[in-house]
Design a protein around this motif. Structure first.
Motif, short mmCIF file in Angstrom:
data_model
loop_
_atom_site.label_atom_id
_atom_site.label_comp_id
_atom_site.label_asym_id
_atom_site.label_seq_id
_atom_site.Cartn_x
_atom_site.Cartn_y
_atom_site.Cartn_z
N ALA A 220 0.81 -1.22 0.00
CA ALA A 220 0.00 0.00 0.00
C ALA A 220 0.84 1.27 0.00
O ALA A 220 0.40 2.33 -0.47
CB ALA A 220 -0.94 0.00 1.20
N GLU A 221 2.08 1.18 0.52
CA GLU A 221 2.94 2.36 0.58
C GLU A 221 3.84 2.51 -0.65
O GLU A 221 4.61 3.46 -0.74
CB GLU A 221 3.81 2.29 1.84
N SER A 222 3.71 1.59 -1.58
CA SER A 222 4.55 1.64 -2.77
C SER A 222 4.05 2.70 -3.75
O SER A 222 2.85 2.80 -4.01
CB SER A 222 4.56 0.28 -3.47
N PRO A 223 4.97 3.49 -4.34
CA PRO A 223 4.56 4.48 -5.34
C PRO A 223 4.52 3.88 -6.75
O PRO A 223 4.33 4.61 -7.72
CB PRO A 223 5.66 5.54 -5.24
N TYR A 224 4.68 2.56 -6.85
CA TYR A 224 4.70 1.90 -8.16
C TYR A 224 3.34 1.31 -8.50
O TYR A 224 2.55 0.98 -7.61
CB TYR A 224 5.75 0.79 -8.18
N GLU A 225 3.11 1.17 -9.80
CA GLU A 225 1.88 0.50 -10.25
C GLU A 225 2.24 -0.53 -11.30
O GLU A 225 3.10 -0.29 -12.16
CB GLU A 225 0.89 1.51 -10.82
N SER A 226 1.59 -1.68 -11.22
CA SER A 226 1.80 -2.76 -12.16
C SER A 226 0.76 -2.68 -13.28
O SER A 226 -0.41 -2.37 -13.03
CB SER A 226 1.71 -4.11 -11.45
N VAL A 227 1.19 -2.98 -14.51
CA VAL A 227 0.32 -2.86 -15.68
C VAL A 227 0.42 -4.15 -16.50
O VAL A 227 1.52 -4.59 -16.83
CB VAL A 227 0.72 -1.65 -16.55
N PHE A 228 -0.72 -4.71 -16.85
CA PHE A 228 -0.73 -5.91 -17.68
C PHE A 228 -0.39 -5.52 -19.12
O PHE A 228 -0.83 -4.48 -19.63
CB PHE A 228 -2.11 -6.56 -17.65
N CYS A 229 0.38 -6.39 -19.79
CA CYS A 229 0.76 -6.12 -21.17
C CYS A 229 0.67 -7.39 -22.00
O CYS A 229 1.26 -8.42 -21.64
CB CYS A 229 2.19 -5.56 -21.23
N HIS A 230 -0.07 -7.32 -23.11
CA HIS A 230 -0.16 -8.44 -24.04
C HIS A 230 0.86 -8.24 -25.16
O HIS A 230 1.17 -7.12 -25.54
CB HIS A 230 -1.57 -8.53 -24.64
N ALA A 231 1.39 -9.34 -25.67
CA ALA A 231 2.42 -9.27 -26.71
C ALA A 231 1.95 -8.51 -27.95
O ALA A 231 2.77 -7.92 -28.67
CB ALA A 231 2.85 -10.69 -27.09
N ASN A 232 0.64 -8.49 -28.20
CA ASN A 232 0.12 -7.76 -29.37
C ASN A 232 0.36 -6.26 -29.27
O ASN A 232 0.27 -5.55 -30.28
CB ASN A 232 -1.38 -8.03 -29.53
N GLU A 233 0.63 -5.76 -28.05
CA GLU A 233 0.82 -4.33 -27.86
C GLU A 233 2.29 -3.89 -27.99
O GLU A 233 2.60 -2.72 -27.85
CB GLU A 233 0.29 -3.91 -26.49
N LEU A 234 3.17 -4.85 -28.24
CA LEU A 234 4.58 -4.52 -28.36
C LEU A 234 4.91 -4.01 -29.76
O LEU A 234 4.50 -4.60 -30.76
CB LEU A 234 5.44 -5.76 -28.07
N ALA A 235 5.65 -2.93 -29.81
CA ALA A 235 6.08 -2.37 -31.10
C ALA A 235 7.14 -3.26 -31.72
O ALA A 235 7.77 -4.09 -31.04
CB ALA A 235 6.62 -0.96 -30.90
N ASP A 236 7.34 -3.11 -33.01
CA ASP A 236 8.39 -3.86 -33.69
C ASP A 236 9.73 -3.57 -33.03
O ASP A 236 10.05 -2.42 -32.72
CB ASP A 236 8.46 -3.45 -35.17
N LYS A 256 -7.58 1.75 -18.26
CA LYS A 256 -8.22 0.87 -17.29
C LYS A 256 -8.59 -0.45 -17.96
O LYS A 256 -9.06 -0.47 -19.09
CB LYS A 256 -9.47 1.53 -16.72
N SER A 257 -8.38 -1.52 -17.23
CA SER A 257 -8.71 -2.83 -17.77
C SER A 257 -10.22 -3.02 -17.80
O SER A 257 -10.94 -2.59 -16.89
CB SER A 257 -8.07 -3.92 -16.90
N GLU A 258 -10.70 -3.67 -18.85
CA GLU A 258 -12.13 -3.96 -18.95
C GLU A 258 -12.50 -5.18 -18.12
O GLU A 258 -13.68 -5.47 -17.94
CB GLU A 258 -12.50 -4.19 -20.42
N LYS A 259 -11.50 -5.89 -17.62
CA LYS A 259 -11.75 -7.14 -16.90
C LYS A 259 -11.52 -7.03 -15.39
O LYS A 259 -11.60 -8.00 -14.67
CB LYS A 259 -10.87 -8.25 -17.46
N GLY A 260 -11.19 -5.84 -14.92
CA GLY A 260 -10.93 -5.70 -13.49
C GLY A 260 -10.56 -4.27 -13.14
O GLY A 260 -10.82 -3.34 -13.91
#
Length: 279
Positions: A220-236, A256-260
């Motif tokens: 709760a005290e962490s200033p970091y946020e985790s983000v989900f990433c799918h391989a389709n979103e990776l640039a060349d 924002k995720s549509e699933k949570g």
């Protein structure tokens, strides 16, 4: 917050400008340096100025002086280093405005009244200065962008990539970017990647905070946020190998995720190589 902490910041502006930190925001840097609270006793930046060019180029002179005034308005002391020209035996002209000696001497002399020194540079020539400051009892932190000496990173008490500090370096194509808000563009690293599954997790700093050492976003005290990433979103060019190293800084949009309740990353790419720019 430690209101008794005495802090000094020393910026090797030319080194930073030529190594990815062009357009560094001095107001944000001040906030970062003071994230523990305390008193900012010294805030020095060493900036080059080409007198000869200024005599012939009115726009350069105007921009340079305007920039210096803006930095002064944020409370910084500017040490101007005049550009010198040298001609070799073949008639080739080189320019130099080296601030290393001035910065090193000032940091050593002024450290007698400091507890924490933040060096903003990537120059390995400051290795002995760091050691001497630590021997005097100062905690020494380092902030840089590209081409940061590995030895220097290992010697300091903590190293931060300037790319990862919220708003320290503007997103050039997103002038009204609200870092960390849905739809904004942020910079971070890959914390976990599963090549066989085609997805992973990225991590970015949400806010400037004294708890940057708490890297687990679940705290709760962490200033970091985790983000989900799918391989389709990776640039060349963003490969599994690149994602496996936390030294590679990524730039991406968050939604924002549509699933949570979490966030997802879009348009993930390596941080662009910022060119060498002049005033």
């Amino acid at each position: 917050m430690n209101n008794n902490l005495k802090i000094g910041v020393f910026v090797d502006a030319e080194n930073i400008r030529y190594n990815g930190g062009y357009q560094l925001r001095y107001d944000i840097l001040r906030r970062f340096a003071a994230r523990f609270g305390g008193n900012l006793l010294r805030m020095n930046t060493y900036i080059a100025f080409d007198q000869e060019r200024a005599k012939e180029d009115y726009e350069y002179a105007k921009r340079a002086r305007s920039y210096q005034q803006m930095v002064r308005d944020y409370g910084w002391k500017i040490i101007v280093k005049i550009v010198r020209r040298y001609t070799d035996e073949e008639g080739n002209v080189t320019t130099k405005a080296n601030a290393d000696l001035d910065l090193a001497v000032d940091a050593m002399l002024q450290s007698e009244k400091l507890d924490l020194v933040l060096l903003v540079t990537g120059d390995g020539d400051f290795l002995q200065v760091v050691t001497a400051l630590q021997d005097r009892g100062c905690r020494v932190e380092l902030l840089g962008f590209r081409n940061v000496s590995k030895e220097l990173q290992r010697q300091v008490d903590d190293y931060f990539s300037g790319y990862l500090i919220p708003d320290l370096l503007p997103i050039s194509y997103e002038p009204r970017n609200e870092w960390g808000s849905p739809g904004s563009c942020v910079r971070g690293i890959c914390s976990k990647w599963f090549p066989d599954k085609g997805y992973g997790f990225l991590r970015f700093i949400k806010r400037i905070d004294p708890n940057l050492w708490i890297t687990d976003p679940r705290d709760a005290e962490s200033p970091y946020e985790s983000v989900f990433c799918h391989a389709n979103e990776l640039a060349d060019g963003v490969t599994d190998e690149l994602l496996s190293s936390r030294e590679n800084v990524l730039e991406f949009y968050i939604e924002k995720s549509e699933k949570g309740d979490g966030m997802v990353a879009n348009n993930v790419r390596l941080v662009p190589s910022y060119g060498n720019h002049g005033l």
